[in-house]
Scaffold this motif. Structure first.
Motif, PDB file in Angstrom:
ATOM      1  N   LEU A   1       0.823  -1.208   0.000  1.00 22.01           N
ATOM      2  CA  LEU A   1       0.000   0.000   0.000  1.00 22.01           C
ATOM      3  C   LEU A   1       0.858   1.260   0.000  1.00 22.01           C
ATOM      4  N   LEU A   2       1.918   1.268   0.785  1.00 27.33           N
ATOM      5  CA  LEU A   2       2.803   2.434   0.812  1.00 27.33           C
ATOM      6  C   LEU A   2       3.458   2.677  -0.541  1.00 27.33           C
ATOM      7  N   ARG A   3       3.944   1.606  -1.179  1.00 31.08           N
ATOM      8  CA  ARG A   3       4.553   1.753  -2.511  1.00 31.08           C
ATOM      9  C   ARG A   3       3.527   2.233  -3.527  1.00 31.08           C
ATOM     10  N   THR A   4       2.315   1.716  -3.444  1.00 30.14           N
ATOM     11  CA  THR A   4       1.251   2.131  -4.360  1.00 30.14           C
ATOM     12  C   THR A   4       0.924   3.603  -4.166  1.00 30.14           C
ATOM     13  N   ARG A   5       0.860   4.028  -2.916  1.00 29.00           N
ATOM     14  CA  ARG A   5       0.580   5.437  -2.619  1.00 29.00           C
ATOM     15  C   ARG A   5       1.688   6.333  -3.174  1.00 29.00           C
ATOM     16  N   GLU A   6       2.953   5.911  -3.015  1.00 37.18           N
ATOM     17  CA  GLU A   6       4.070   6.691  -3.547  1.00 37.18           C
ATOM     18  C   GLU A   6       3.980   6.801  -5.066  1.00 37.18           C
ATOM     19  N   LYS A   7       3.655   5.703  -5.736  1.00 39.26           N
ATOM     20  CA  LYS A   7       3.521   5.722  -7.194  1.00 39.26           C
ATOM     21  C   LYS A   7       2.370   6.621  -7.619  1.00 39.26           C
ATOM     22  N   LEU A   8       1.262   6.564  -6.897  1.00 38.66           N
ATOM     23  CA  LEU A   8       0.114   7.408  -7.215  1.00 38.66           C
ATOM     24  C   LEU A   8       0.468   8.882  -7.075  1.00 38.66           C
ATOM     25  N   GLU A   9       1.158   9.235  -6.014  1.00 41.82           N
ATOM     26  CA  GLU A   9       1.566  10.625  -5.817  1.00 41.82           C
ATOM     27  C   GLU A   9       2.500  11.088  -6.932  1.00 41.82           C
ATOM     28  N   ALA A  10       3.425  10.205  -7.352  1.00 40.93           N
ATOM     29  CA  ALA A  10       4.333  10.551  -8.448  1.00 40.93           C
ATOM     30  C   ALA A  10       3.549  10.744  -9.747  1.00 40.93           C
ATOM     31  N   LEU A  11       2.571   9.890 -10.002  1.00 37.83           N
ATOM     32  CA  LEU A  11       1.754  10.028 -11.214  1.00 37.83           C
ATOM     33  C   LEU A  11       0.904  11.293 -11.171  1.00 37.83           C
ATOM     34  N   GLU A  12       0.373  11.629 -10.009  1.00 42.69           N
ATOM     35  CA  GLU A  12      -0.403  12.858  -9.872  1.00 42.69           C
ATOM     36  C   GLU A  12       0.465  14.080 -10.178  1.00 42.69           C
ATOM     37  N   LEU A  13       1.704  14.052  -9.711  1.00 38.99           N
ATOM     38  CA  LEU A  13       2.633  15.151  -9.990  1.00 38.99           C
ATOM     39  C   LEU A  13       2.925  15.240 -11.486  1.00 38.99           C
ATOM     40  N   GLN A  14       3.122  14.102 -12.125  1.00 38.58           N
ATOM     41  CA  GLN A  14       3.365  14.086 -13.574  1.00 38.58           C
ATOM     42  C   GLN A  14       2.187  14.667 -14.333  1.00 38.58           C
ATOM     43  N   VAL A  15       0.985  14.292 -13.940  1.00 38.18           N
ATOM     44  CA  VAL A  15      -0.212  14.804 -14.611  1.00 38.18           C
ATOM     45  C   VAL A  15      -0.292  16.318 -14.445  1.00 38.18           C
ATOM     46  N   GLN A  16      -0.016  16.815 -13.242  1.00 37.58           N
ATOM     47  CA  GLN A  16      -0.038  18.264 -13.008  1.00 37.58           C
ATOM     48  C   GLN A  16       0.990  18.967 -13.888  1.00 37.58           C
ATOM     49  N   GLN A  17       2.172  18.383 -13.999  1.00 38.66           N
ATOM     50  CA  GLN A  17       3.215  18.977 -14.830  1.00 38.66           C
ATOM     51  C   GLN A  17       2.823  18.969 -16.297  1.00 38.66           C
ATOM     52  N   LEU A  18       2.236  17.883 -16.754  1.00 41.32           N
ATOM     53  CA  LEU A  18       1.799  17.807 -18.150  1.00 41.32           C
ATOM     54  C   LEU A  18       0.688  18.809 -18.437  1.00 41.32           C
ATOM     55  N   LEU A  19      -0.252  18.938 -17.506  1.00 37.80           N
ATOM     56  CA  LEU A  19      -1.333  19.907 -17.689  1.00 37.80           C
ATOM     57  C   LEU A  19      -0.792  21.337 -17.688  1.00 37.80           C
ATOM     58  N   ALA A  20       0.176  21.612 -16.822  1.00 35.98           N
ATOM     59  CA  ALA A  20       0.788  22.946 -16.796  1.00 35.98           C
ATOM     60  C   ALA A  20       1.539  23.227 -18.091  1.00 35.98           C
ATOM     61  N   ALA A  21       2.256  22.213 -18.595  1.00 33.33           N
ATOM     62  CA  ALA A  21       2.983  22.391 -19.849  1.00 33.33           C
ATOM     63  C   ALA A  21       2.001  22.581 -21.001  1.00 33.33           C
ATOM     64  N   GLN A  22       0.916  21.860 -21.007  1.00 26.84           N
ATOM     65  CA  GLN A  22      -0.097  21.989 -22.051  1.00 26.84           C
ATOM     66  C   GLN A  22      -0.741  23.374 -22.006  1.00 26.84           C
ATOM     67  N   ALA A  23      -1.017  23.856 -20.821  1.00 24.07           N
ATOM     68  CA  ALA A  23      -1.616  25.196 -20.672  1.00 24.07           C
ATOM     69  C   ALA A  23      -0.625  26.260 -21.132  1.00 24.07           C
ATOM     70  N   ALA A  24       0.652  26.064 -20.837  1.00 25.74           N
ATOM     71  CA  ALA A  24       1.672  27.028 -21.274  1.00 25.74           C
ATOM     72  C   ALA A  24       1.793  27.041 -22.794  1.00 25.74           C
ATOM     73  N   ASP A  25       1.670  25.863 -23.426  1.00 28.62           N
ATOM     74  CA  ASP A  25       1.754  25.780 -24.890  1.00 28.62           C
ATOM     75  C   ASP A  25       0.567  26.496 -25.536  1.00 28.62           C
ATOM     76  N   LYS A  26      -0.583  26.441 -24.943  1.00 31.67           N
ATOM     77  CA  LYS A  26      -1.795  27.075 -25.506  1.00 31.67           C
ATOM     78  C   LYS A  26      -1.716  28.590 -25.425  1.00 31.67           C
ATOM     79  N   THR A  27      -1.025  29.103 -24.413  1.00 32.53           N
ATOM     80  CA  THR A  27      -0.940  30.550 -24.253  1.00 32.53           C
ATOM     81  C   THR A  27       0.119  31.161 -25.143  1.00 32.53           C
ATOM     82  N   GLU A  28       0.989  30.375 -25.702  1.00 29.49           N
ATOM     83  CA  GLU A  28       2.045  30.904 -26.565  1.00 29.49           C
ATOM     84  C   GLU A  28       1.574  31.185 -27.951  1.00 29.49           C
TER      85      GLU A  28
END
Length: 86
Positions: A59-86
């Motif tokens: 469960l702890l390893r799964t939680r760590e992986k989930l948190e890492a994936l959530e961070l990746q999704v946030q970064q991808l969404l931020a990068a996508q939003a930055a690309d749209k504003t350019e």
């Protein structure tokens, strides 16, 4: 499931508490107590401490992986939003 060694120890302690004049039947009592304890405990929905600890680590390893994936999704969404504003 409880450790069979612990069940044997409990059965032995119960057998040892029998008065000396009944000592000859103590072995029978010990075996029967052990059998009853194993039967009753196996019918309960318990897990051993070892199984619990393993699942906790999973469960702890799964939680760590989930948190890492959530961070990746946030970064991808931020990068996508930055690309749209350019």
């Amino acid at each position: 499931m409880l450790d069979p060694k612990k069940i044997e120890d409990i059965a032995r302690q119960i057998g040892a508490s029998i008065p000396p004049k009944f000592r000859e039947v103590a072995d029978d009592v010990e075996a029967k107590v052990k059998a009853v304890l194993q039967a009753k405990l196996s019918s309960l929905d318990f897990v051993s401490r070892e199984e619990f600890d393993v699942q906790r680590q999973v469960l702890l390893r799964t939680r760590e992986k989930l948190e890492a994936l959530e961070l990746q999704v946030q970064q991808l969404l931020a990068a996508q939003a930055a690309d749209k504003t350019e």
